[in-house]
Design a protein around this motif. Structure first.
Motif, PDB file in Angstrom:
ATOM      1  N   TYR A   1       2.089   4.301  -4.518  1.00  0.00           N
ATOM      2  CA  TYR A   1       1.006   5.175  -4.987  1.00  0.00           C
ATOM      3  C   TYR A   1       0.244   4.522  -6.138  1.00  0.00           C
ATOM      4  CZ  TYR A   1      -1.276   9.453  -6.684  1.00  0.00           C
ATOM      5  OH  TYR A   1      -2.191  10.393  -7.089  1.00  0.00           O
TER       6      TYR A   1
ATOM      7  N   LEU B   1       0.804  -1.213   0.000  1.00  0.00           N
ATOM      8  CA  LEU B   1       0.000   0.000   0.000  1.00  0.00           C
ATOM      9  C   LEU B   1       0.846   1.276   0.000  1.00  0.00           C
ATOM     10  CD1 LEU B   1      -2.992  -0.834   2.375  1.00  0.00           C
ATOM     11  CD2 LEU B   1      -3.162  -0.081  -0.002  1.00  0.00           C
TER      12      LEU B   1
ATOM     13  N   PHE C   1      -4.881   2.467   6.597  1.00  0.00           N
ATOM     14  CA  PHE C   1      -3.473   2.487   6.226  1.00  0.00           C
ATOM     15  C   PHE C   1      -2.739   3.641   6.908  1.00  0.00           C
ATOM     16  CE2 PHE C   1      -0.246   4.094   3.116  1.00  0.00           C
ATOM     17  CZ  PHE C   1       0.700   3.110   3.342  1.00  0.00           C
TER      18      PHE C   1
ATOM     19  N   THR D   1     -10.211   2.013   3.762  1.00  0.00           N
ATOM     20  CA  THR D   1      -8.917   1.334   3.635  1.00  0.00           C
ATOM     21  C   THR D   1      -7.777   2.327   3.751  1.00  0.00           C
ATOM     22  OG1 THR D   1      -9.946  -0.307   2.188  1.00  0.00           O
ATOM     23  CG2 THR D   1      -7.549  -0.199   2.172  1.00  0.00           C
ATOM     24  N   LEU D   2      -7.941   3.511   3.174  1.00  0.00           N
ATOM     25  CA  LEU D   2      -6.900   4.538   3.275  1.00  0.00           C
ATOM     26  C   LEU D   2      -6.770   5.036   4.712  1.00  0.00           C
ATOM     27  CD1 LEU D   2      -4.818   6.238   1.753  1.00  0.00           C
ATOM     28  CD2 LEU D   2      -6.612   7.928   1.322  1.00  0.00           C
TER      29      LEU D   2
ATOM     30  N   LEU E   1      -6.176   0.143  -6.773  1.00  0.00           N
ATOM     31  CA  LEU E   1      -7.253  -0.344  -5.909  1.00  0.00           C
ATOM     32  C   LEU E   1      -8.515   0.490  -6.070  1.00  0.00           C
ATOM     33  CD1 LEU E   1      -5.571  -1.319  -2.500  1.00  0.00           C
ATOM     34  CD2 LEU E   1      -6.482  -2.836  -4.268  1.00  0.00           C
ATOM     35  N   ARG E   2      -8.358   1.796  -6.232  1.00  0.00           N
ATOM     36  CA  ARG E   2      -9.533   2.660  -6.421  1.00  0.00           C
ATOM     37  C   ARG E   2     -10.273   2.283  -7.701  1.00  0.00           C
ATOM     38  NH1 ARG E   2      -6.657   8.409  -5.217  1.00  0.00           N
ATOM     39  NH2 ARG E   2      -5.441   7.611  -3.474  1.00  0.00           N
TER      40      ARG E   2
ATOM     41  N   SER F   1       0.624  13.128  -0.988  1.00  0.00           N
ATOM     42  CA  SER F   1       1.447  11.912  -0.920  1.00  0.00           C
ATOM     43  C   SER F   1       2.611  11.930  -1.914  1.00  0.00           C
ATOM     44  CB  SER F   1       0.577  10.673  -1.157  1.00  0.00           C
ATOM     45  OG  SER F   1      -0.168  10.796  -2.353  1.00  0.00           O
TER      46      SER F   1
ATOM     47  N   PHE G   1     -12.715   3.527  -1.407  1.00  0.00           N
ATOM     48  CA  PHE G   1     -11.377   3.242  -0.896  1.00  0.00           C
ATOM     49  C   PHE G   1     -11.132   3.969   0.430  1.00  0.00           C
ATOM     50  CE2 PHE G   1      -6.661   4.119  -1.161  1.00  0.00           C
ATOM     51  CZ  PHE G   1      -6.254   2.816  -0.941  1.00  0.00           C
TER      52      PHE G   1
ATOM     53  N   SER H   1      -9.252  10.466  -0.120  1.00  0.00           N
ATOM     54  CA  SER H   1      -8.793   9.624  -1.231  1.00  0.00           C
ATOM     55  C   SER H   1      -9.196  10.215  -2.574  1.00  0.00           C
ATOM     56  CB  SER H   1      -9.371   8.206  -1.099  1.00  0.00           C
ATOM     57  OG  SER H   1     -10.793   8.235  -1.094  1.00  0.00           O
TER      58      SER H   1
ATOM     59  N   ASP I   1      -4.507  11.967  -0.716  1.00  0.00           N
ATOM     60  CA  ASP I   1      -3.697  10.938  -1.360  1.00  0.00           C
ATOM     61  C   ASP I   1      -3.613  11.233  -2.860  1.00  0.00           C
ATOM     62  OD1 ASP I   1      -2.138   8.715  -1.690  1.00  0.00           O
ATOM     63  OD2 ASP I   1      -3.811   7.307  -1.739  1.00  0.00           O
TER      64      ASP I   1
ATOM     65  N   ARG J   1      -2.277   2.001  -4.839  1.00  0.00           N
ATOM     66  CA  ARG J   1      -3.467   2.620  -4.242  1.00  0.00           C
ATOM     67  C   ARG J   1      -4.408   3.133  -5.330  1.00  0.00           C
ATOM     68  NH1 ARG J   1       0.604   5.015  -1.137  1.00  0.00           N
ATOM     69  NH2 ARG J   1       0.075   7.123  -1.858  1.00  0.00           N
TER      70      ARG J   1
END
Length: 279
Positions: free
Chosen positions: A69, A66, A135, A131-132, A75-76, A257, A128, A181, A212, A72
């Motif tokens: 970048y 994770l 994290f 989950t962010l 995943l989105r 990020s 997401f 996110s 992010d 992530r």
């Protein structure tokens, strides 16, 4: 070799700092006590309904992955097309080869399954966001030896909403992080206002507005904060620390990020440590 020795010494010093922070946490009030002193009692926390994480045996490696970048962002895209997607549909932020590796990895850890001629998530996830938040809380715990919780709700009559991440750093210093996110174009004035309302109500020593993204914060987000401060008649400027990291006095920080989440959080925490957070 000299380079190898330097790396070992740096790793040792970082591990010692983490150990000392953890020991300090054991000698200072717990996070719930720090919150109770402010009149805040936790009503709910860490809901997990939309948390996209694997079984415990895969968790350590998943946490490390994770940090990327591109993973992530991938995943989105997967969550947006969770009922059915192919490699081509989620190859926007990485090469086809890397995306195929990510798909294989998710299948191996049980987060996706083969579906028709493509893949699908093994459970429904709305976004997401959770989950962010998880994290970021893990980053505070694992990298900085902090006590941290995420997805926190309080029963407050005037200021509502979730406090995305709360952490106890440097003993009893309270840190609040708003975790976004979404890209800057999907952030609106009312979200900045709600963040500042929660900061005012909770009165943490350190507050973070974290996005992010690797896009510039100066283009939209910083002007939105400047306008929000003007509306509140707050005589404070949004000043750059470095690159895309900004501060309002030494209490509120706006970060993204770019380069590394850990590095950017470390920069903010070092800034706070070297200056009076009560300024």
């Amino acid at each position: 070799m000299p380079e190898e020795k330097t790396f070992d010494e740096l790793s040792y010093l970082r591990s010692e700092v983490r150990r000392l922070r953890q020991n300090l946490n054991l000698l200072t009030p717990a996070l719930n006590v720090v919150l109770k002193r402010r009149g805040f009692l936790i009503y709910k926390k860490e809901p997990g309904d939309d948390l996209l994480i694997p079984a415990g045996k895969f968790l350590e490696d998943y946490y490390k992955t994770l940090h990327r970048y591109s993973f992530r962002l991938f995943l989105r895209d997967v969550i947006k097309q969770q009922n059915f997607f192919t490699c081509e549909k989620v190859t926007r932020f990485a090469t086809a080869g890397v995306t195929e590796e990510y798909i294989q990895y998710l299948e191996e850890i049980g987060l996706i399954k083969k579906h028709k001629e493509g893949f699908a998530l093994t459970r429904h996830i709305k976004s997401f966001g959770e989950t962010l938040e998880w994290f970021v809380a893990e980053v505070f715990k694992r990298e900085f030896g902090a006590e941290a919780i995420w997805g926190v709700k309080f029963k407050r009559p005037n200021v509502g909403g979730d406090y995305d991440v709360l952490a106890r750093i440097y003993g009893s210093v309270l840190l609040y992080a708003e975790v976004k996110s979404s890209p800057p174009k999907q952030i609106y004035d009312n979200e900045i206002a709600a963040f500042l309302d929660r900061v005012s109500d909770l009165a943490p020593e350190v507050s973070l507005f974290f996005m992010d993204t690797e896009l510039r914060m100066k283009d939209k987000i910083v002007p939105m904060f400047e306008e929000a401060l003007r509306k509140r008649h707050m005589r404070a400027e949004v000043a750059r620390i470095e690159k895309e990291l900004f501060r309002i006095r030494n209490k509120i920080f706006i970060i993204n990020s770019k380069d590394s989440i850990v590095r950017n959080l470390e920069t903010v925490m070092n800034w706070c440590l070297r200056r009076s957070v009560g300024e």
